[in-house]
Structure formats: structure tokens, C-alpha cells
Design a protein around this motif. Structure first.
Motif, mmCIF file in Angstrom:
data_model
loop_
_atom_site.group_PDB
_atom_site.id
_atom_site.type_symbol
_atom_site.label_atom_id
_atom_site.label_comp_id
_atom_site.label_asym_id
_atom_site.label_seq_id
_atom_site.Cartn_x
_atom_site.Cartn_y
_atom_site.Cartn_z
ATOM 1 N N MET A 1 0.777 -1.155 -0.200
ATOM 2 C CA MET A 1 -0.095 0.088 -0.038
ATOM 3 C C MET A 1 1.117 1.282 -0.006
ATOM 4 O O MET A 1 1.931 1.330 0.758
ATOM 5 N N THR A 2 0.655 2.138 -0.978
ATOM 6 C CA THR A 2 1.296 3.669 -0.851
ATOM 7 C C THR A 2 0.279 4.682 -0.355
ATOM 8 O O THR A 2 -0.879 4.574 -0.596
ATOM 9 N N LEU A 3 0.862 5.448 0.398
ATOM 10 C CA LEU A 3 0.352 7.002 0.777
ATOM 11 C C LEU A 3 -0.023 7.889 -0.109
ATOM 12 O O LEU A 3 -0.405 9.296 0.316
ATOM 13 N N SER A 4 0.927 7.686 -1.463
ATOM 14 C CA SER A 4 0.722 8.995 -2.094
ATOM 15 C C SER A 4 -0.357 9.371 -2.716
ATOM 16 O O SER A 4 -1.207 8.258 -2.991
ATOM 17 N N SER A 5 -0.573 10.434 -2.914
ATOM 18 C CA SER A 5 -1.798 11.013 -3.527
ATOM 19 C C SER A 5 -1.483 12.307 -4.210
ATOM 20 O O SER A 5 -0.735 12.976 -4.063
ATOM 21 N N PRO A 6 -2.496 12.593 -5.253
ATOM 22 C CA PRO A 6 -2.414 13.794 -6.155
ATOM 23 C C PRO A 6 -3.062 15.072 -5.176
ATOM 24 O O PRO A 6 -3.520 14.745 -4.145
ATOM 25 N N SER A 7 -2.185 15.839 -5.504
ATOM 26 C CA SER A 7 -2.523 17.151 -4.711
ATOM 27 C C SER A 7 -4.158 17.638 -4.933
ATOM 28 O O SER A 7 -4.618 17.526 -5.856
ATOM 29 N N ARG A 8 -4.799 18.266 -4.009
ATOM 30 C CA ARG A 8 -5.925 18.625 -4.165
ATOM 31 C C ARG A 8 -6.022 20.113 -3.972
ATOM 32 O O ARG A 8 -5.495 20.965 -3.192
ATOM 33 N N ASP A 9 -7.024 20.697 -4.673
ATOM 34 C CA ASP A 9 -7.371 22.309 -4.446
ATOM 35 C C ASP A 9 -8.005 22.465 -3.202
ATOM 36 O O ASP A 9 -9.166 22.121 -2.710
ATOM 37 N N VAL A 10 -7.246 23.220 -2.309
ATOM 38 C CA VAL A 10 -7.905 23.206 -0.885
ATOM 39 C C VAL A 10 -8.384 24.982 -0.893
ATOM 40 O O VAL A 10 -8.350 25.309 0.167
ATOM 41 N N SER A 11 -8.363 25.600 -2.138
ATOM 42 C CA SER A 11 -8.688 27.204 -2.127
ATOM 43 C C SER A 11 -9.910 27.271 -1.497
ATOM 44 O O SER A 11 -10.968 26.568 -1.582
ATOM 45 N N GLU A 652 6.551 12.068 13.965
ATOM 46 C CA GLU A 652 6.709 11.164 12.761
ATOM 47 C C GLU A 652 5.376 11.012 11.509
ATOM 48 O O GLU A 652 4.202 11.742 12.183
ATOM 49 N N GLY A 653 5.323 10.674 10.423
ATOM 50 C CA GLY A 653 4.355 10.857 9.471
ATOM 51 C C GLY A 653 3.440 9.854 9.611
ATOM 52 O O GLY A 653 3.120 8.909 10.439
ATOM 53 N N LEU A 654 2.397 9.797 8.579
ATOM 54 C CA LEU A 654 1.331 8.949 8.780
ATOM 55 C C LEU A 654 1.690 7.504 8.336
ATOM 56 O O LEU A 654 1.388 6.469 9.142
ATOM 57 N N ALA A 655 2.752 7.351 7.726
ATOM 58 C CA ALA A 655 2.951 5.881 7.512
ATOM 59 C C ALA A 655 3.598 5.238 8.727
ATOM 60 O O ALA A 655 3.297 3.882 8.889
ATOM 61 N N ASN A 656 4.499 5.974 9.459
ATOM 62 C CA ASN A 656 4.757 5.138 10.821
ATOM 63 C C ASN A 656 3.677 4.790 11.817
ATOM 64 O O ASN A 656 3.716 3.750 12.171
ATOM 65 N N LEU A 657 2.732 5.893 11.769
ATOM 66 C CA LEU A 657 1.380 5.308 12.415
ATOM 67 C C LEU A 657 0.732 4.308 11.879
ATOM 68 O O LEU A 657 0.331 3.195 12.647
ATOM 69 N N ALA A 658 0.692 4.206 10.582
ATOM 70 C CA ALA A 658 -0.156 3.112 10.047
ATOM 71 C C ALA A 658 0.679 1.579 10.192
ATOM 72 O O ALA A 658 0.121 0.584 10.414
ATOM 73 N N ARG A 659 1.967 1.925 10.127
ATOM 74 C CA ARG A 659 2.795 0.450 10.180
ATOM 75 C C ARG A 659 2.546 0.133 11.592
ATOM 76 O O ARG A 659 2.404 -1.161 11.925
ATOM 77 N N GLY A 660 2.307 1.074 12.741
ATOM 78 C CA GLY A 660 2.263 0.474 14.077
ATOM 79 C C GLY A 660 0.942 0.212 14.422
ATOM 80 O O GLY A 660 0.531 -0.827 15.252
#
Length: 667
Positions: A1-11, A652-660
Motif C-alpha cells: 500500500m502506498t500513501l502517495s496522493s495527487p494534490s487537491r485544491d484547498v482554496s 513522525e508521519g502517517l506511514a509510521n502510525l499506519a505501520r504501528g
């Protein structure tokens, strides 16, 4: 599983002059990938607020119409109506180059996306606006945020509820009124970017059958297998992988896609192969069994312990047992555990340490102890007189300016004094506190017009009584009618817990856990995620990690709803979770270099269904350096589900939390 995602318009533009396409659909069910649209209505409105077009039609879905008692659309009535494919072109022309508007917009958008995909057509929607999310920002003094309630509040006539065309005309009136309120409050519109979705296969895959037994732990050398053991398989095997999995599941074992510290055994003929699973098993000390031995042990798997269902444990639903066994709290109230209680203490709400690296180091203090912290219910409007020792009871206070630690301390003080700490300006704000630097906040200039008192930072040391039952942020001394006031949510401090009320006779709606924060300037992206966890605080399979790349778990029991650039919701169908799912943890993560010190407070609200009045609310401040924040959790305790406000931050980032939590994350 990868956590990469396209950028989203948050304007969040404050220019409200758009071409709008207001939409309502009536459907055969609530699952867009499975159910069908039975009727659709579109009303178009120009930038000046005037209606420019209207279209509605019944549709023949080619299936059972579902809950006729709700929408009144029988199979006989739909017979002879066009199919969606026959009218998709006309609907698409009305949506083209307009902002799609709906009440609970993700629902309508998802159904239209699936219908257009089935017709092999492109859904021409690039942005949507949810009037439910917009009204949550405005926060009008209505009993709830349902369409009919808001129509009554704004004085919009409604003649036929659950009729697509009438609901859309009502929505037009609500949109106009809400935009006027948003302009007075200087609120950015919660517009959501809608990437193209024209492939019907974007639905999640069906889930595997949940294991019915608890994990008994590690397999012992020379000992038997026990039902509920978590088994992973890697490498080449003489028996096909599908057959090994099928036989294991039939024997009551829990076949996992990856290895964690909770894995009972790894099945492989190549223990030294160096595969990721084999390396992890070595690092965690997980026993390794070859295929021949595993097949022999499958012939005599010992009985395991079934997962406890929702009826286990002592005490009535919605109550906490005291030492004497008497009910200590009523449903829907915040509770404090007695010194001695018959039920076991809930698990400490701290994320598991990532197994492949050093533990994530929280830089803020750990959450409050497992003993629940009592929260004080706060009436929606200011009380006529201050409650002894809690003078802010019934008041909602907005902090302007200050460093993040200073603002966090001020919001904590507001809650200590019985009030609710606001993160944005809304109709329910009763007071503002100006800290150093707050003079530059553009919301400050709105205060005189709205009739809001602005206090200096010393006011929180000894706040005076409320001036009277005025209508907050309305600039009027006329009190709101009692029937038009929203029931007050419980204000939970960090670590506070509230029991969820037991469901009634009808099917219980999903609980909506909504996280909101102040709109951000720039490219900072915040993502709300959820983990469905078992007794070991581990996901049963990777798909029980719900995030922007996989916004729904396979069973459809947990979903991510994107309500705007500064608000996201996790919807949890507690009644449909399998017995082995003991907790749903909700977190937020920042994609980029920013930290929660830059973001400020995050407000978390627990709501029993779409548009219902909230049960509880907490305003959570991390320290300064965290990029991941555990917000809240829904967890079982005996027969009761509980909601806990957490506020535990990690650098730490989300990946570390998810692995935990046992998710297999690609590096």
C-alpha cells in the motif's frame, strides 16, 4: 500500500458569485456502488441568485426500488420511466461548468459518478459544495442540520419531503439564505475539487470473511494450531496459495497479508529467503513453520475463543457500572469512572510503536489516564447567570491571535471554565478574546457588526457573567425561539469520554466523526484517516485502513467523507462492524513540512447520523512539532460503544502510525 496522493485544491474563495447546479437524487439504498438512482432533479442558478433552469425525471433502475416507505417510488410507478443512460446527456449539460450543490453533497455526487460510469460517460463536475458542511460552519440556531429543519429555520416552504424536485427547490432557498449568513461571517466556501471518476471499478473489493475467534498468541514449537491464530504465508508452496488460504480459513485461522508482532506463525518453505515477511518474522521473533508441518497441523486445529459480541459484559447499554453495580451515567452523558468499577479499564489510547523502527515519540504529554474525564454539558445559549465556578457555561469563545502555545492555553482555560472553544467564527460564538497579534485577524472587524464582545487576554482570569440571552453573532437582542435552538453538545476535554446511546428499534445511522480546522492559506494538506482495529490494536487486513487513497473499507462500514478543504468526516456503521472489530481510531496527518503548531486547534465532533444534532465536541491542540495527531476513537466496553477525545501528537508521519497499527506500507 502506498500513501502517495495527487494534490487537491484547498482554496476557499470568498467570492460567492458562481453558476450553481443544485441536485437531489432519490435512491434505492445508500451504497452508491450497489444501489441505483430512482429520480433526479437539477435546478440551475446564476451568479445573481436567479434560477436559470430546471429538470427532473423518474428513472427506471432495473432493480427493486428499495425503501418505498421513504421515497414513495414503487416499481409500478417507475415502470416506463427512462433509464439513467437515456437522460445522462441532458443532466450532464446542466452540470457542465457549474458547481454541483447538494445537501450531503458527497452522497449525491457519488451516486451520479456511478451512474455516469455505468453509462460509460464522463461526469462533468469539477467542484462541489455541500450545504450541510456550509451550515455546519455558519452554525445557525436550528434544532439540527437536516434539510427540513433548515428550511423551517430560513423560512423556505417545503411541500413534499423526499420528492427530488421539491427538495431541490427547497435547497435553492437554503443556499441563498446560507450564503447571506456566510458573507456576514466572512466565511470561505467549503468547495471540494472533484477529480474525474468515470470507471465503475473504483469501488473497493469485497472483504475477506472476518475471523470469528480471538488471537490466542504465538504458536509454540511442537504445539498445535488454535483457532484465531494469525497466519501469514510467503514464498513458493507445493499447495496452491488459494487452497492453503481456504483450508486455513475453514479451520478457523486468520490469514493475514503481512507480518506484525501479533502474527502467530509464518508459513514458508524458504525461511532464509530474505522476503519482507521473512525478515519481519525474524525481527519480531515470529515462529516459522514449513508447508508440510503446517498441513499436518491443519488436521487438528484446537478450539479457540470466539470474539465477544455486543451483548457481553455487565450493565445496561449506555450506562457505566459503579462499584456496587448501580448505573452511574445515563446514555449520551459524559462519564467519570468510579474508583472501583466492575468493568475492565479501556485500553490506554496511545498508538502502538512502529515495529520496524524506534517508537514514535510523542512530544506533547500523553493523553489523560484511562479513567474517563467528566465533561460538563453546556446549554446552547448563555445561561442567565454564571454557574458557580464555571462562569463560561453556555458560552462559545473564539481566540484571536497569540502564539500557538498561548492560544492553546487560552482554549484550555475556556473549557475549564465551562465554555466551548471555537476555531472559526459562527452564529454560536458569544465572545472573542484578543491575544497579541490578533489585531491582524480579518474576523476582528466583523465583531462590532455582529454584536460580539471582544475581551483582552486577562478576561479569562475572571470572566464576567453573560450579558443576557442574546442571539450570538446575530447583532440582535431578540432571543431565539426555544424550539429553534440546537441541542447543546457535550464539551469534552482532552481524554474525555462519552457513552453512545443505545440504538432504537430502527436501524441505527452511521456515527459521523467530523474533524474541522481553520482554513489554511497555501498548499498545506491535512488528511483525516481511520483504522479499524481488533483486540491487539491491529488492522485485520490492510483495507481496514481508510484514507484519501482508499476512502472506504471493503465492507463499507467505515468511510471517509470530504466535506470541504477544512473539514473531513469518518462515517462508522457500528451496528455492522464484525465482533472482532473493537475500536475505530481516527487520526489526522499533514502532508508537507507544516506541523499542527502551524495549523492550530482541530475540532472533533461526534454526530449520530447525517445532519443530526451533535452529541459531543472537543477542541484539540497539539504542541508545535507534530505532523500526525490521534484525534479520537470509538471503542467497545462491554455492550456499550464509547467516544473518546484524544489529542495525542507524534512527530513522525502517517506511514509510521499506519505501520504501528499493522498496515503494510510501501517505503
Amino acid at each position: 500500500m502506498t500513501l502517495s496522493s495527487p494534490s487537491r485544491d484547498v482554496s476557499g474563495p470568498r467570492d460567492y458569485a458562481f453558476d450553481w447546479a443544485l441536485v437531489d437524487v432519490e435512491t434505492s439504498g445508500v451504497v452508491a456502488r450497489r444501489d441505483r438512482v430512482l429520480s433526479v432533479a437539477v435546478v440551475t442558478i446564476g451568479p445573481d441568485g436567479e434560477q436559470t433552469g430546471e429538470f427532473s425525471t423518474l428513472l427506471n433502475p432495473g432493480c427493486d426500488p428499495g425503501p418505498v416507505h421513504v421515497h414513495g417510488l414503487t416499481a409500478e410507478r417507475l415502470l416506463g420511466a427512462p433509464t439513467f443512460e437515456q437522460v445522462a446527456g441532458r443532466i450532464g449539460a446542466l452540470l457542465q461548468d457549474r458547481v454541483l450543490v447538494a445537501h450531503n453533497a458527497q452522497f449525491d455526487y457519488d451516486f451520479l459518478a456511478h451512474e455516469f460510469a455505468r453509462a460509460h460517460l464522463y461526469l462533468p463536475v469539477s467542484q462541489r459544495l455541500c450545504t450541510l458542511a456550509l451550515n455546519r460552519q455558519v452554525d445557525p440556531p436550528a434544532a439540527d442540520m437536516k434539510l427540513g429543519t433548515l428550511a423551517a429555520h430560513y423560512g423556505v416552504p417545503q411541500t413534499r419531503a423526499h420528492d427530488a424536485l421539491d427538495d431541490t427547490r427547497v435547497l435553492a432557498g437554503i443556499l441563498r439564505a446560507t450564503l447571506r449568513e456566510a458573507a456576514r461571517l466572512d466565511l470561505p466556501l467549503p468547495l471540494v475539487a472533484c477529480p474525474p471518476r468515470q470507471d465503475v471499478q473504483f469501488a473497493p473489493q469485497p472483504p475477506k470473511t472476518p475471523c470469528a475467534y480471538r488471537n490466542p498468541g504465538r504458536a509454540e514449537e511442537g504445539g498445535p494450531l488454535v483457532q484465531g491464530m494469525k497466519i501469514a504465508i510467503t514464498g513458493e508452496t507445493a499447495t496452491s496459495r488459494a487452497e492453503l488460504v481456504a483450508r486455513s480459513v475453514a479451520a478457523g485461522l486468520n490469514v493475514m497479508p503481512s507480518v506484525s508482532r501479533h502474527t502467530s506463525a509464518l508459513v514458508t518453505n524458504e525461511g532464509g529467503s530474505g522476503s519482507a515477511k521473512a525478515r519481519r518474522a525474524t525481527a519480531e521473533g515470529v515462529p516459522v513453520i514449513d508447508e508440510h508441518t503446517f498441513l499436518r497441523l491443519l488436521g487438528d486445529v484446537r478450539a479457540g475463543t470466539p470474539h465477544r459480541g455486543g451483548a457481553e459484559g455487565a450493565g445496561a447499554a449506555g450506562a457505566v457500572a459503579s462499584a456496587s453495580g448501580a448505573a452511574a451515567a445515563a446514555p449520551g452523558t459524559a462519564v467519570a469512572a468510579p474508583a472501583s468499577t466492575a468493568a475492565p479499564a479501556p485500553t490506554t489510547p496511545v498508538a502502538p510503536a512502529p515495529p520496524t523502527s524506534a517508537a514514535a515519540t510523542p512530544t506533547s504529554a500523553a493523553p489523560a489516564p484511562t479513567t474517563p474525564v467528566a465533561a460538563v454539558p453546556a446549554p446552547r445559549r448563555p445561561a442567565p447567570a454564571a454557574t458557580t465556578g464555571r462562569p463560561l457555561t453556555g458560552r462559545r469563545v473564539l481566540i484571536l491571535g497569540g502564539t500557538h502555545p498561548a492560544a492553546a492555553a487560552a482554549r484550555t482555560r475556556v473549557v475549564e471554565l465551562g465554555g466551548s472553544a471555537a476555531i472559526n467564527l459562527s452564529r454560536t460564538v458569544t465572545d472573542a478574546v484578543l491575544l497579541p497579534g490578533g489585531e491582524a485577524d480579518r474576523r476582528l472587524r466583523r465583531m462590532p457588526e455582529l454584536g460580539l464582545p471582544v475581551h483582552d487576554e486577562h478576561w479569562l482570569n475572571a470572566p464576567g457573567p453573560a450579558p443576557g440571552p442574546v442571539s450570538p453573532a446575530a447583532g440582535s437582542s431578540s432571543p431565539e425561539p426555544e424550539a429553534d435552538r440546537t441541542p447543546s453538545p457535550l464539551v469534552l476535554p482532552r481524554g474525555g469520554v462519552v457513552d453512545l446511546p443505545a440504538p432504537g428499534q430502527d436501524a441505527a445511522p452511521p456515527w459521523h466523526i467530523t474533524a474541522a480546522w481553520a482554513p489554511q492559506n497555501g498548499s498545506c494538506q491535512i488528511d483525516v484517516v481511520a483504522f479499524v482495529l481488533d483486540e491487539d490494536e491491529q488492522v485485520t487486513f490492510d483495507e481496514d485502513f481508510v484514507f484519501y487513497g482508499a476512502p472506504e473499507n471493503p465492507a463499507g462500514t467505515v468511510r471517509l467523507l470530504t466535506d470541504g478543504p477544512a473539514e473531513q468526516t469518518i462515517a462508522v456503521d457500528l451496528a455492522s462492524l464484525p465482533p472482532g472489530s473493537r475500536k475505530v481510531a481516527v487520526a489526522a496527518a499533514i502532508d508537507g513540512e507544516a506541523t499542527f503548531g502551524d495549523i492550530g486547534a482541530v475540532q472533533v465532533t461526534a454526530v449520530p447520523g447525517t445532519g443530526a444534532a451533535p452529541l459531543a465536541r472537543a477542541t484539540l491542540d497539539a504542541a508545535t512539532t507534530e505532523r500526525t495527531l490521534l484525534l479520537s476513537e470509538l471503542y467497545r466496553r462491554g455492550p456499550v460503544w464509547r467516544f473518546r477525545a484524544l489529542g495525542q501528537g507524534y512527530d513522525e508521519g502517517l506511514a509510521n502510525l499506519a505501520r504501528g497499527y499493522g498496515v503494510d506500507i510501501a517505503d
